[in-house]
Design a protein around this motif. Sequence first.
Motif, short mmCIF file in Angstrom:
data_model
loop_
_atom_site.label_atom_id
_atom_site.label_comp_id
_atom_site.label_asym_id
_atom_site.label_seq_id
_atom_site.Cartn_x
_atom_site.Cartn_y
_atom_site.Cartn_z
N VAL A 368 0.85 -1.19 0.00
CA VAL A 368 0.00 0.00 0.00
C VAL A 368 0.89 1.24 0.00
N ASP A 369 0.34 2.35 -0.46
CA ASP A 369 1.16 3.53 -0.68
C ASP A 369 1.74 4.10 0.61
N ARG A 370 1.02 3.98 1.74
CA ARG A 370 1.56 4.49 2.99
C ARG A 370 2.80 3.71 3.40
N ALA A 371 2.81 2.42 3.12
CA ALA A 371 3.99 1.62 3.40
C ALA A 371 5.18 2.09 2.56
N PHE A 372 4.90 2.51 1.33
CA PHE A 372 5.97 3.05 0.48
C PHE A 372 6.55 4.33 1.07
N THR A 373 5.68 5.23 1.51
CA THR A 373 6.19 6.49 2.06
C THR A 373 6.95 6.28 3.36
N ASP A 374 6.55 5.25 4.15
CA ASP A 374 7.20 4.99 5.43
C ASP A 374 8.34 3.99 5.31
N GLU A 375 8.60 3.52 4.09
CA GLU A 375 9.67 2.55 3.83
C GLU A 375 9.45 1.26 4.64
N GLY A 399 1.88 -5.21 10.75
CA GLY A 399 2.23 -3.94 10.14
C GLY A 399 2.18 -2.82 11.15
N PRO A 400 2.60 -1.63 10.76
CA PRO A 400 2.48 -0.47 11.66
C PRO A 400 1.02 -0.22 12.01
N ARG A 401 0.77 0.09 13.28
CA ARG A 401 -0.58 0.44 13.77
C ARG A 401 -1.59 -0.69 13.58
N ALA A 402 -1.10 -1.91 13.55
CA ALA A 402 -2.01 -3.05 13.41
C ALA A 402 -2.99 -3.10 14.58
N GLY A 403 -2.56 -2.67 15.76
CA GLY A 403 -3.45 -2.66 16.91
C GLY A 403 -4.63 -1.73 16.74
N GLU A 404 -4.43 -0.61 16.03
CA GLU A 404 -5.54 0.29 15.74
C GLU A 404 -6.41 -0.26 14.61
N MET A 405 -5.77 -0.83 13.58
CA MET A 405 -6.51 -1.35 12.43
C MET A 405 -7.45 -2.48 12.80
N ILE A 406 -7.05 -3.32 13.78
CA ILE A 406 -7.86 -4.48 14.11
C ILE A 406 -9.20 -4.08 14.69
N VAL A 426 -14.84 4.65 2.58
CA VAL A 426 -13.72 5.49 2.17
C VAL A 426 -12.69 5.56 3.29
N TYR A 427 -11.47 5.16 2.99
CA TYR A 427 -10.35 5.28 3.92
C TYR A 427 -9.48 6.46 3.49
N ALA A 428 -9.08 7.26 4.44
CA ALA A 428 -8.23 8.41 4.12
C ALA A 428 -6.95 7.95 3.44
N TYR A 429 -6.47 8.78 2.52
CA TYR A 429 -5.26 8.43 1.77
C TYR A 429 -4.14 9.41 2.13
N PRO A 430 -2.94 8.90 2.30
CA PRO A 430 -2.54 7.50 2.34
C PRO A 430 -2.51 6.98 3.77
N THR A 431 -3.23 5.92 4.04
CA THR A 431 -3.21 5.27 5.35
C THR A 431 -3.08 3.77 5.15
N TYR A 432 -2.77 3.07 6.24
CA TYR A 432 -2.68 1.62 6.16
C TYR A 432 -4.06 0.99 6.03
#
Length: 477
Positions: A368-375, A399-406, A426-432
Amino acid sequence: MNKYDAIVIGSGSGGLTAAIGLSRFGKQVLMVEKSLVGGDCTNFGCIPSKVLLHNSADVAKAADPQAVLAKVRERRDHLEAHERAEFSNSEGITLIFGTATLVAANRVSVTANDTGEVSVYEAENIVVSTGSKPRRITIPGLPEDRSLTNEEIFELEKPPARLAIVGAGPIGLEMALAFTRLGTEVIVLEAQPHIAPNALPEASAVLAQALSGQGVDLRPGLTPADYDPASRSLRIGPFKQPPTETIADVDAVLVAIGRVPNSEGLGLETVGVERDDRGYIVTDSKSATNVDGVWAVGDVTTRGGTTHMANAWGRRLIQAIALPLLPLGSEPQTPAVIFTSPELATIGSQPSEVPDDVRRITIDLAEVDRAFTDEVEHGILIVDVRRFSGAVLGATIVGPRAGEMITTFSLAMKNDIAFHKWYGTVYAYPTYGDAISRAVDAYVAEASSEWKSDVGKWTGGRLGSLWPKIGGLISRG
């Protein structure tokens, strides 16, 4: 004899939730605490471990590991003192320190810590929230001062040069990453064939790759055999088999292989409270035991192994006592998170072998694009969905913030929101969160293709021209 509406034994997460909630409904609550307010979470678990992870992640702070460990203790002790003061002065709650024993279904004997005086208290409801303690093992030859659990690890004034950790669950992996950041050489042993053994092997593999890349030495399939104090050598090998290799210069061993309920010495057998063969108190969907008026919450039961689940069952207990005529609804789902970097979060049931009536959707979160920006290089989302109804059965995220995503999955599963009804969210862009959107798209596309094929078979292909409209209805739920 002193009378209350409720007596809560233990001030851990579940006990505090129960006491606060009942007091807000006008109940007079006596809380009896044997040692430290806040229980394991405040003093030996969630709080000190997350303070350590947070501060060790800062490269500048990690350069001074003694200062980091001192800050962990300072923040932990500050919170315990705050909670002690807060609940000592809470309206409707009387906090006393001592050892409690049930002498009847509605009566508790308390031996005061400071004076040794014994007092008897009576209440219509008694809530047992005594928590659990770390499971310990004997490693032949290992001196007591080199054997650690989560109750001792945060007391270290400086990190060991080389630390062996037994157990690759949440405590073991979180401490492995934190102490690696502080400059310790960490070796993690796990009896099972992969780390995070309660998670899907695919997710464990992604997490293992990420942790190995950060310098954590992971050795699944191996356990400690014995320790030589003279050479500080730890011999290891497969579970219950002769040792196959030796780790030299091991300064300490952290044992993180599970928990044991604090259910002994409470007088439970006196009043007939049922426990299982491991010592956990047996409770029903209301947190009630088999004895009228006796309740239990938290990890002294099998339903509260985490702070958030202890809180959730504490809330059900409050409702059952204070609002008994209101329906409780379905039992809460159980999200679990390992707060490494990346995090690993799970909810629901996800067997390794996928049944025929279940679709397993897998998304590479690192794409996902947020992963690209965060390397971000390592991440995965795995969702299990009932093939025809769209019911979400479980999810795993690395992944990053998996605890929030779950939490998205927790909310949907609690409210029975079918997966195809997520389409168009709709999920805000770019987010996980974009990984979730991609999983929904994949599910809807696969479902639409299967339904189109089935409809074609049933109608001899005559509804092909109407399929775009049917597909649109499916997508909208």
